[in-house]
Design a protein around this motif. Structure first.
Motif, mmCIF file in Angstrom:
data_model
loop_
_atom_site.group_PDB
_atom_site.id
_atom_site.type_symbol
_atom_site.label_atom_id
_atom_site.label_comp_id
_atom_site.label_asym_id
_atom_site.label_seq_id
_atom_site.Cartn_x
_atom_site.Cartn_y
_atom_site.Cartn_z
ATOM 1 N N PRO A 72 36.128 -6.337 -28.109
ATOM 2 C CA PRO A 72 37.324 -6.444 -28.417
ATOM 3 C C PRO A 72 38.002 -5.577 -28.543
ATOM 4 O O PRO A 72 39.154 -5.173 -27.537
ATOM 5 N N CYS A 73 37.377 -5.149 -29.327
ATOM 6 C CA CYS A 73 38.138 -3.447 -29.826
ATOM 7 C C CYS A 73 37.733 -2.388 -28.812
ATOM 8 O O CYS A 73 38.652 -1.475 -28.140
ATOM 9 N N ARG A 74 36.572 -2.248 -28.840
ATOM 10 C CA ARG A 74 35.833 -0.534 -27.327
ATOM 11 C C ARG A 74 37.236 -0.899 -25.405
ATOM 12 O O ARG A 74 37.740 -0.108 -25.761
ATOM 13 N N LEU B 241 41.885 -2.511 -26.603
ATOM 14 C CA LEU B 241 42.625 -1.652 -26.801
ATOM 15 C C LEU B 241 42.923 -0.673 -25.749
ATOM 16 O O LEU B 241 44.129 -0.726 -24.986
ATOM 17 N N PRO B 242 41.842 0.060 -24.770
ATOM 18 C CA PRO B 242 42.263 1.164 -23.484
ATOM 19 C C PRO B 242 42.764 -0.385 -22.867
ATOM 20 O O PRO B 242 43.595 0.642 -22.013
ATOM 21 N N TRP B 243 42.944 -1.661 -22.464
ATOM 22 C CA TRP B 243 43.454 -1.914 -21.867
ATOM 23 C C TRP B 243 45.064 -2.236 -22.245
ATOM 24 O O TRP B 243 45.439 -2.253 -20.895
ATOM 25 N N SER B 244 45.183 -2.193 -23.117
ATOM 26 C CA SER B 244 46.818 -2.523 -23.607
ATOM 27 C C SER B 244 46.929 -1.314 -23.230
ATOM 28 O O SER B 244 47.949 -1.086 -22.305
ATOM 29 N N VAL B 245 46.347 -0.068 -23.308
ATOM 30 C CA VAL B 245 46.795 1.196 -23.398
ATOM 31 C C VAL B 245 47.372 1.213 -21.552
ATOM 32 O O VAL B 245 47.997 1.715 -21.220
ATOM 33 N N GLY C 219 45.467 -11.760 -29.610
ATOM 34 C CA GLY C 219 44.779 -12.638 -29.907
ATOM 35 C C GLY C 219 43.931 -12.828 -29.955
ATOM 36 O O GLY C 219 42.892 -12.779 -31.190
ATOM 37 N N PHE C 220 43.078 -12.194 -28.716
ATOM 38 C CA PHE C 220 41.344 -11.964 -28.475
ATOM 39 C C PHE C 220 41.239 -10.705 -30.022
ATOM 40 O O PHE C 220 39.951 -10.805 -29.811
ATOM 41 N N LEU C 221 42.237 -9.816 -30.271
ATOM 42 C CA LEU C 221 42.198 -8.623 -30.969
ATOM 43 C C LEU C 221 42.386 -9.314 -32.515
ATOM 44 O O LEU C 221 42.281 -8.064 -33.499
ATOM 45 N N ALA D 237 38.956 -4.359 -39.445
ATOM 46 C CA ALA D 237 40.528 -4.520 -39.138
ATOM 47 C C ALA D 237 40.804 -4.169 -38.383
ATOM 48 O O ALA D 237 41.950 -4.014 -38.585
ATOM 49 N N HIS D 238 40.356 -2.901 -37.725
ATOM 50 C CA HIS D 238 41.164 -2.001 -37.217
ATOM 51 C C HIS D 238 41.922 -2.503 -36.089
ATOM 52 O O HIS D 238 43.039 -1.831 -35.843
ATOM 53 N N ALA D 239 41.068 -3.386 -35.293
ATOM 54 C CA ALA D 239 41.774 -3.944 -34.103
ATOM 55 C C ALA D 239 42.984 -4.796 -34.522
ATOM 56 O O ALA D 239 43.786 -5.080 -33.452
ATOM 57 N N PRO D 240 42.474 -5.447 -35.570
ATOM 58 C CA PRO D 240 44.014 -6.680 -35.970
ATOM 59 C C PRO D 240 45.336 -6.159 -36.615
ATOM 60 O O PRO D 240 46.497 -6.112 -35.930
ATOM 61 N N GLY D 241 45.019 -4.526 -37.197
ATOM 62 C CA GLY D 241 46.022 -3.619 -37.293
ATOM 63 C C GLY D 241 47.108 -3.255 -36.305
ATOM 64 O O GLY D 241 48.017 -3.108 -36.130
ATOM 65 N N ALA D 242 45.513 -3.096 -34.801
ATOM 66 C CA ALA D 242 46.285 -2.225 -33.976
ATOM 67 C C ALA D 242 47.280 -2.641 -32.852
ATOM 68 O O ALA D 242 48.021 -2.135 -32.263
#
Length: 452
Positions: free
Chosen positions: A366-368, A371-375, A399-401, A409-414
């Motif tokens: 999810p994070c890997r 996050l690039p998908w959101s960018v 929601g997924f992250l 907790a890296h992705a939830p904070g991001a």
């Protein structure tokens, strides 16, 4: 950026009774070295802890004082200390200071380490006594070169004075302390990633349990605390639980004081030691001086890039964990950022998510990938090339992250600031959908539609 605890026009007079963290600061901003630190009652708390208190008494005092972690998570420090094993036969234990301060818009620990290095050393010495740890490490952000230089000098001063090393203060207790500079990864702020990095491994978070108190550095019991957290310990030991609790404002569930600040286009950006429970409006208007002439406050973050955006009407919230939670986000590090009305939120979020995507350790999907998908989506919206459905996809990623969906907790904070930005400023995101695509049906792509 001002690294100071003074209020506007220096109207706040710091004293040991009201400013336990910053009252020893010099007006010229230079470091307080050993002789001056001891002249200002430095190491008196350590001497009291070694002479008059058993290890369990120190732990209980910190627990009773209600000290919570100052790195952003806010976990009760005394409870964390209590997780360390009681078995006296386990004679190899470690104390780690998390000084990898890479949260954007946060610089509180830097000030303490650069100007009051002995306060941190004294806090670690007392904590080591309480936890029965024989060795400590200050894991320092590599870019903090001045802090590294000052800490190393202070460690040598403390050794020469018999405050570190063998048989400290004639107690028979030994404690070595080392300054370790990291290679520069945001993820090292997560305590188990920090441990991996210290051991020379890739800075990936570890699975918990086991927690570091059971299996930490090189498989031994380990306690990890933030710089500001450890710097609170001497005052608690010296002046007691009731005094420490009395520092907070009425209504606050968090005890003591907190280093708080404001950055952005405010008139007086800076850092101040203030009681928990002060309102964000007081911090913004009385200390930061409000917005610079010609700018208007659009929104603000209460404690670093990993906290959600709030609106000007939320400034009456009290600055403590529960007070900020009431308006929908986390207090985080307590160093707020003001966003002015000239800032486009899509561009701001694209910049933030690029940082978080780059700093992901890459361990969990999810994070890997998320996050690039959101960018990618934010870049399209920023350039006016977004498609109908992009905003819904971004909200889906939030929601997924979210909490509990990723390894750490890296992705939830991001994604917390992303979700709040869309909530409050959705029209700015909608403006990035290309006119030729704005009327497209918001369809869900299925395998049939792509020829599967």
């Amino acid at each position: 950026m001002t690294l100071t605890s003074f209020g506007p026009a220096n109207r706040i007079q710091r004293s040991a009774e009201t400013h336990p963290l910053t009252w020893r600061l010099r007006d010229d901003g230079e470091a307080v070295w050993l002789d001056e630190y001891q002249a200002k009652n430095g190491y008196a708390a350590a001497r009291k802890a070694f002479a008059d208190m058993a290890a369990d008494d120190i732990v209980q005092t910190v627990k009773d004082a209600g000290l919570k972690g100052r790195g952003g998570a806010g976990f009760p420090t005394g409870v964390k200390w209590g997780l360390m094993p009681k078995d006296e036969s386990i004679n190899i234990r470690y104390l780690l200071c998390n000084a990898d301060e890479m949260e954007p818009n946060t610089w509180k620990d830097r000030m303490l380490m650069e100007q009051l290095p002995h306060l941190l050393i004294e806090g670690m010495l007392i904590s080591a006594r309480a936890l029965k740890t024989y060795r400590g490490y200050i894991f320092l952000r590599g870019e903090y070169t001045t802090a590294a230089r000052h800490l190393n000098r202070a460690v040598e001063e403390a050794k020469a004075a018999g405050l570190l090393g063998n048989n400290i203060l004639g107690s028979g207790f030994d404690f070595e302390l080392f300054v370790h500079t990291g290679a520069g990864r945001y993820i090292c702020g997560e305590e188990t990633a920090l441990i991996n990095s210290l051991e020379g491994r890739r800075a990936n978070p570890r699975s918990k349990p086991p927690f570091p108190a059971a299996v930490g550095v090189w498989g031994k019991p380990t306690c990890v605390n933030n710089v500001e957290t450890l710097c609170n310990v001497p005052a608690i030991i010296a002046d007691g639980v009731d005094w420490y609790k009395s520092l907070a404002r009425d209504g606050s569930e968090d005890m003591g004081t907190k280093l708080m600040g404001f950055s952005g286009k405010v008139k007086n950006p800076g850092l101040w030691e203030l009681p928990f429970g002060v309102t964000a409006r007081e911090l913004f208007e009385d200390y930061a001086g409000g917005m610079r002439d010609g700018y208007k406050l659009k929104c603000w973050q209460p404690g670093g890039a990993g906290t959600g955006f709030l609106l000007p009407e939320h400034l009456d919230a009290q600055m403590y964990a529960g007070g900020i939670a009431k308006v929908g986000t986390r207090m985080g590090t307590g160093l707020a950022m003001a966003v002015d009305d000239s800032v486009n939120m899509v561009s701001l979020l694209r910049n933030m998510e690029q940082f978080f995507a780059r700093e992901s350790c890459g361990f969990c999907t999810p994070c890997r990938d998320g996050l690039p998908w959101s960018v990618k989506l934010l870049m399209a919206l920023e350039n006016g090339q977004g498609q109908a459905g992009d905003i819904e996809t971004l909200l889906g990623l939030v929601g997924f992250l979210g909490p509990g969906k990723t390894f750490c907790a890296h992705a939830p904070g991001a994604v917390e600031p992303l979700g709040s930005a869309i909530k409050y400023f959705r029209p700015e995101f909608e403006a990035g959908i290309a006119p030729t695509r704005a009327g497209d049906l918001n369809q869900v792509v299925t395998p049939t539609m792509v020829g599967a």
